[in-house]
Design a protein around this motif. Structure first.
Motif, short mmCIF file in Angstrom:
data_model
loop_
_atom_site.label_atom_id
_atom_site.label_comp_id
_atom_site.label_asym_id
_atom_site.label_seq_id
_atom_site.Cartn_x
_atom_site.Cartn_y
_atom_site.Cartn_z
N ALA A 111 -13.79 25.67 -23.23
CA ALA A 111 -15.12 25.51 -23.83
C ALA A 111 -15.71 26.86 -24.21
O ALA A 111 -16.36 26.99 -25.26
N THR A 112 -15.49 27.89 -23.39
CA THR A 112 -16.04 29.21 -23.69
C THR A 112 -15.40 29.79 -24.94
O THR A 112 -16.09 30.35 -25.81
N TRP A 113 -14.07 29.69 -25.04
CA TRP A 113 -13.40 30.21 -26.23
C TRP A 113 -13.77 29.43 -27.47
O TRP A 113 -13.92 30.01 -28.57
N SER A 114 -13.95 28.14 -27.35
CA SER A 114 -14.36 27.33 -28.49
C SER A 114 -15.78 27.69 -28.92
O SER A 114 -16.07 27.78 -30.12
N THR A 115 -16.64 27.92 -27.95
CA THR A 115 -18.01 28.32 -28.26
C THR A 115 -18.04 29.68 -28.96
O THR A 115 -18.79 29.89 -29.93
N LEU A 116 -17.22 30.62 -28.48
CA LEU A 116 -17.16 31.94 -29.12
C LEU A 116 -16.75 31.80 -30.58
O LEU A 116 -17.34 32.43 -31.46
N ALA A 117 -15.73 30.98 -30.84
CA ALA A 117 -15.29 30.78 -32.23
C ALA A 117 -16.41 30.18 -33.07
O ALA A 117 -16.65 30.64 -34.20
N GLU A 118 -17.09 29.18 -32.55
CA GLU A 118 -18.18 28.54 -33.30
C GLU A 118 -19.30 29.53 -33.60
O GLU A 118 -19.81 29.58 -34.73
N VAL A 119 -19.67 30.32 -32.61
CA VAL A 119 -20.77 31.28 -32.79
C VAL A 119 -20.38 32.34 -33.82
O VAL A 119 -21.19 32.70 -34.69
N CYS A 120 -19.15 32.84 -33.75
CA CYS A 120 -18.72 33.87 -34.69
C CYS A 120 -18.62 33.32 -36.11
O CYS A 120 -19.01 34.00 -37.08
N ILE A 121 -18.11 32.11 -36.25
CA ILE A 121 -18.02 31.50 -37.58
C ILE A 121 -19.41 31.31 -38.17
O ILE A 121 -19.67 31.65 -39.34
N ALA B 161 -11.53 23.47 -18.16
CA ALA B 161 -12.55 22.99 -19.09
C ALA B 161 -13.51 24.11 -19.47
O ALA B 161 -13.91 24.24 -20.64
N GLU B 162 -13.89 24.94 -18.48
CA GLU B 162 -14.80 26.05 -18.79
C GLU B 162 -14.14 27.08 -19.70
O GLU B 162 -14.76 27.58 -20.64
N VAL B 163 -12.88 27.40 -19.41
CA VAL B 163 -12.19 28.42 -20.20
C VAL B 163 -12.07 27.98 -21.65
O VAL B 163 -12.40 28.74 -22.58
#
Length: 199
Positions: free
Chosen positions: A142-152, A138-140
């Motif tokens: 969520a972290t990659w999803s958060t990175l994508a959201e922040v970069c977008i 779940a952490e892994v």
């Protein structure tokens, strides 16, 4: 740190800041493919601030398990010190946003470079925690999803500001400012991205 393919040692080293010296030897990729040739190895000594809970071999594990990780650490050994202090907890959204925000990116090339640098740091931190058993699935994701959201969001803000400065702020028929909308579907929308996701 350059991960050892066959042998690695961690030599304890005491000083005021409690550092450990990690010494690893990496044979050149060509010599590994052709064992009969002379090995072209080299040794890198790197002082890493020891995390309180993360084993000091986290980067060794990365180098052993990932060719990308081994190449990244070989090319940019400074990333070890840059990420070692973050291994005790997940890479937070606020930290990603702060990394992209300061100093401000002067142009599109600078923005792209900053995003690549952030991805490298998030990859190292998340992969080290994953391999050490400190991060669950779940952490892994969520972290990659958060990175994508922040970069977008960061890219959208950057280009919106640049285009508005050139052409004016887009508005609807009532004069209200309009923004482009990015809709995340599939694994991005579900917060389930992984390291190999296309985005």
């Amino acid at each position: 740190v350059i991960g050892a393919i066959r042998d690695s040692t961690a030599i304890p080293f005491r000083c005021e800041a409690r550092f450990e010296i990690l010494k690893f030897t990496l044979d050149d990729a060509q010599s590994r493919r052709h064992p009969g040739k002379r090995k072209l190895g080299h040794t890198v000594n790197i002082f890493v601030q020891t995390s309180q809970t993360m084993p000091p071999y986290a980067f060794d594990r990365i180098a052993r398990c990932s060719r990308y990780g081994r190449r990244l650490l070989e090319a940019q050994p400074h990333l070890i010190e840059a990420t070692a202090a973050q291994l005790d907890e997940p890479f937070a959204r606020s930290a990603m946003q702060a990394f992209l925000a300061e100093p401000p990116c002067a142009d599109e090339d600078a923005l792209h470079r900053r995003m690549r640098q952030l991805r490298q740091r998030v990859w190292l931190t998340t992969t080290a925690r994953d391999l050490a058993g400190s991060a669950d699935l779940a952490e892994v994701t969520a972290t990659w999803s958060t990175l994508a959201e922040v970069c977008i969001a960061t890219a959208l803000d950057f280009h919106h500001a640049a285009l508005a400065a050139r052409h004016g702020e887009p508005r609807d028929e009532h004069g209200r400012p309009q923004r482009m909308v990015v809709v995340g579907m599939g694994k991005l929308g579900g917060g389930e991205l992984n390291v190999s996701s296309d985005i």
